[in-house]
Design an enzyme around this catalytic site. Structure first.
Site, PDB file in Angstrom:
ATOM      1  N   CYS A   1      38.818  42.699  34.413  1.00 16.46           N
ATOM      2  CA  CYS A   1      37.814  42.505  33.369  1.00 16.46           C
ATOM      3  C   CYS A   1      38.022  43.496  32.227  1.00 16.46           C
ATOM      4  O   CYS A   1      38.949  43.323  31.447  1.00 16.46           O
ATOM      5  CB  CYS A   1      36.417  42.573  33.975  1.00 16.46           C
ATOM      6  SG  CYS A   1      35.239  41.651  32.986  1.00 16.46           S
TER       7      CYS A   1
ATOM      8  N   HIS B   1      36.681  38.848  38.097  1.00 18.54           N
ATOM      9  CA  HIS B   1      36.532  39.897  39.125  1.00 18.54           C
ATOM     10  C   HIS B   1      36.997  39.345  40.465  1.00 18.54           C
ATOM     11  O   HIS B   1      36.203  38.776  41.207  1.00 18.54           O
ATOM     12  CB  HIS B   1      35.070  40.308  39.249  1.00 18.54           C
ATOM     13  CG  HIS B   1      34.563  41.096  38.091  1.00 18.54           C
ATOM     14  ND1 HIS B   1      34.573  42.472  38.073  1.00 18.54           N
ATOM     15  CD2 HIS B   1      34.042  40.713  36.906  1.00 18.54           C
ATOM     16  CE1 HIS B   1      34.074  42.903  36.924  1.00 18.54           C
ATOM     17  NE2 HIS B   1      33.747  41.849  36.193  1.00 18.54           N
TER      18      HIS B   1
ATOM     19  N   GLU C   1      37.460  40.720  43.130  1.00 23.79           N
ATOM     20  CA  GLU C   1      36.812  41.342  44.292  1.00 23.79           C
ATOM     21  C   GLU C   1      35.598  40.550  44.785  1.00 23.79           C
ATOM     22  O   GLU C   1      35.177  40.695  45.922  1.00 23.79           O
ATOM     23  CB  GLU C   1      36.407  42.792  43.975  1.00 23.79           C
ATOM     24  CG  GLU C   1      35.279  42.984  42.960  1.00 23.79           C
ATOM     25  CD  GLU C   1      35.751  43.066  41.508  1.00 23.79           C
ATOM     26  OE1 GLU C   1      36.812  42.461  41.193  1.00 23.79           O
ATOM     27  OE2 GLU C   1      35.065  43.700  40.689  1.00 23.79           O
TER      28      GLU C   1
HETATM   29  N1  GLN Z   1      32.398  45.109  28.844  1.00 19.23           N
HETATM   30  C1  GLN Z   1      33.298  44.009  28.882  1.00 19.23           C
HETATM   31  C2  GLN Z   1      32.643  42.700  28.489  1.00 19.23           C
HETATM   32  O1  GLN Z   1      31.453  42.619  28.440  1.00 19.23           O
HETATM   33  C3  GLN Z   1      33.930  43.884  30.261  1.00 19.23           C
HETATM   34  C4  GLN Z   1      32.944  43.545  31.323  1.00 19.23           C
HETATM   35  C5  GLN Z   1      33.428  43.860  32.693  1.00 19.23           C
HETATM   36  O2  GLN Z   1      34.376  44.591  32.872  1.00 19.23           O
HETATM   37  N2  GLN Z   1      32.730  43.350  33.682  1.00 19.23           N
HETATM   38  O3  GLN Z   1      33.297  41.726  28.218  1.00 19.23           O
END
Ligand code: GLN
Length: 545
Positions: free
Chosen positions: A382, A517, A519
């Site tokens: 992410c 993600h 995970e």
């Molecule tokens: N802050 C980033 C976004 O909002 C990444 C979010 C994250 O890593 N879950 O896109």
């Protein structure tokens, strides 16, 4: 008719009520029943997604796009199945529903009260989940005696009354403290918390006793007699080397006998062979590998709960212990190259997880540059992918000001930007701007990712379409895609709408970053494939295979 097991907690919080609940559920599932779980959170927050990871640990995301308590992640990992937004609710959500109904006039001007309106809504939600399963294990958050917990206890008491004796069971998780000065284990706090439960009309059928030391038989008998519980239903829960050992410890104490007696389930023979095998590999694997985990919520490791578990599971399946070297991204910011060499000297893989906000970002960029230049296996998740793209744009494309609009809304080179329109997990069009409220404006839940053949991502998944879970607001800006590709960045995954889901770097042993993600889909019995591939490649790097 479905059967219910309600798990309450006494004396203290953090006794492992979630793991106890999941362990009981897993044993019943392995005995052949269709089992699900519910977590009830007594706090008032309607949207757990906006709670600080520093305070509350990880926000877990379900396939259908709910941001839930991290216990739901434990349930999924134990039950090897996906749960939904229905499996977790808070006091805030209950009250919100009831108040909305009241505003709509559904109660026809009647006085709206905790009993029956709030309790009815609680019962409706629990029964709704129970509909398609044989057994539902319901974990009540908090500790008996908390003010917020009362409506929930009353609601589950009513369910027991409605479904009848052999269809409901109460398990109480409690602490048996050891008082060093007296050299004694103490039962009094447990007796008091059972009394407190009885006062509101609930008599537990089983005690699960957290303890540092094994409980002597005489003490178990004392507990059973004083709390009015069958003697075989006092179960000891000593600290275990891994949480996945807990169901096996319960099974060794024949926990299913009193459960079956209460719920009339017949003789049960769970098949835990595979589980047992994996647990052995977690406890004593043959090999090991060292990964640097570059994060910013390091004071509370629970913020990265699912990812830590995913590394453990991947390791177990590869017969490896994954040693995590915690690296605070803010510390990296002040370091020169020599110091960086020291930090990453013995490391075989670098991991940059998800995150929000600007703090620590420059440190993470440094770690990514280090992984890219020194050809150390890298997994970005992410934010870890967005930063990999920013690092590449700055240092390979030479776009000095490349940034994300999250950190600089007016950046001249918005390689990561905010798309103002997207389709959410339920197919609804969502609109958002910088001014959108923080709750409810993210791309959340399971979305398809189309995997490009011939890439590392494809090597990991061995299929061209996967569903992975998302939780982000910003996206890689398609306007930069061609330029990135020209200089050696590969886009290895895309969404249906063409959003960048994964990138890699050419001429690097293993540099993979994903917008989702991984995970969150990881389970004990089926570890996530990208994470497993990362661990495997880190090991190969270490051994120069
Ligand atoms: N802050 C980033 C976004 O909002 C990444 C979010 C994250 O890593 N879950 O896109």
């Amino acid at each position: 008719m479905s059967k219910y097991i309600f798990v309450t907690g006494g004396v203290l919080s953090s006794l492992g009520k979630g793991i106890t609940s999941a362990s009981i559920a897993a044993l019943l599932q392995h005995s052949g029943f269709k089992v699900t779980m519910v977590k009830i959170d007594p706090y008032i927050n309607v949207d757990p997604g906006t709670m600080s990871p520093f305070e509350h640990g990880e926000v877990f995301v379900t396939e259908d796009g709910a941001e839930t308590d991290l216990d739901i992640g434990n349930y999924e990992r134990f039950l090897n199945k996906n749960l939904s937004k229905k499996n977790n609710f808070t006091t805030g959500q209950i009250y919100l529903t009831v108040i909305e109904k009241e505003r709509r006039g559904d109660y026809l001007g009647k006085t709206v009260q905790i009993i029956p309106h709030i309790t009815d809504e609680i019962k409706r939600r629990i029964k709704d989940v129970a509909k398609d399963v044989d057994i539902v294990v319901v974990e009540l958050g908090g500790t008996v005696g908390d003010i917020e917990g009362l409506p929930f206890l009353e609601a589950v008491r009513q369910i027991k009354q409605e479904v009848g004796k052999s269809n409901a069971m109460f398990v109480h998780v409690t602490l048996i403290p050891y008082i060093k000065a007296a050299g004694e284990l103490k039962t009094k706090p447990t007796q008091h918390s059972v009394q407190e439960l009885r006062r509101i009309g609930i008599t537990p059928h089983m005690l699960v006793c957290r303890t540092e030391k094994p409980l002597p038989k005489s003490l178990k008998t004392k507990l059973a007699d004083s709390c009015d519980i069958e003697r075989d239903a006092v179960i000891e829960a000593v600290d275990a080397p891994t949480v996945y050992q807990v169901p096996l410890n319960f099974l060794n104490q024949d926990i299913l006998v009193p459960i079956s007696k209460q719920l009339d389930l017949g003789e049960l023979h769970p098949d835990m062979t595979e589980w047992n095998f994996i647990v052995k590999k977690i406890i004593s694997p043959q090999k090991s590998v060292k990964i640097a985990f570059v994060g910013k919520y390091l004071q509370l490791k629970e913020s990265y709960k699912s990812l830590i578990e995913a590394l453990i599971h991947s390791g177990a399946h590869l017969d490896m212990k994954v040693e995590i070297e915690w690296v605070d991204s803010e510390d990296l910011e002040k370091m020169d190259d020599e110091k960086l060499d020291e930090v990453f000297n013995e490391i075989s893989g670098i991991l940059v997880p998800g995150g929000f906000g600007e703090r620590g970002v420059e440190g993470k960029l440094k770690a990514i540059k280090y992984a890219r230049e020194n050809k150390i296996p890298y997994l970005g998740i992410c934010l870890g992918m967005q930063l990999a793209v920013i690092e590449f744009a700055r240092n390979v494309l030479g776009l000095e000001y490349a940034n994300s609009q999250e950190f600089d809304p007016d950046t001249p080179e918005p390689v990561v930007y905010l798309i103002d329109e997207f389709i959410d997990a339920s197919g609804q069009r969502q609109l958002r701007t910088h001014k959108s409220p923080l709750g409810g404006t993210m791309r959340l839940g399971g979305y398809e990712c189309f995997v490009q053949k011939g890439t590392k991502l494809y090597e990991a998944y061995k299929t061209d379409k996967v569903i992975e879970r998302h939780r982000h607001r910003y996206e890689v800006n398609g306007a930069y895609e061609e330029a990135l590709k020209e200089k050696g960045m590969i886009v290895s995954g895309k969404s249906v709408e063409g959003l960048v889901e994964a990138v890699e770097i050419k001429d690097h042993p293993w540099f993979v970053a994903v917008q989702f993600h991984p995970e969150f889909t990881n389970k004990l019995k089926s570890p996530n494939k990208v994470i497993m591939s990362f661990v495997e490649n880190a090991y190969k790097f270490e051994k120069k295979i």
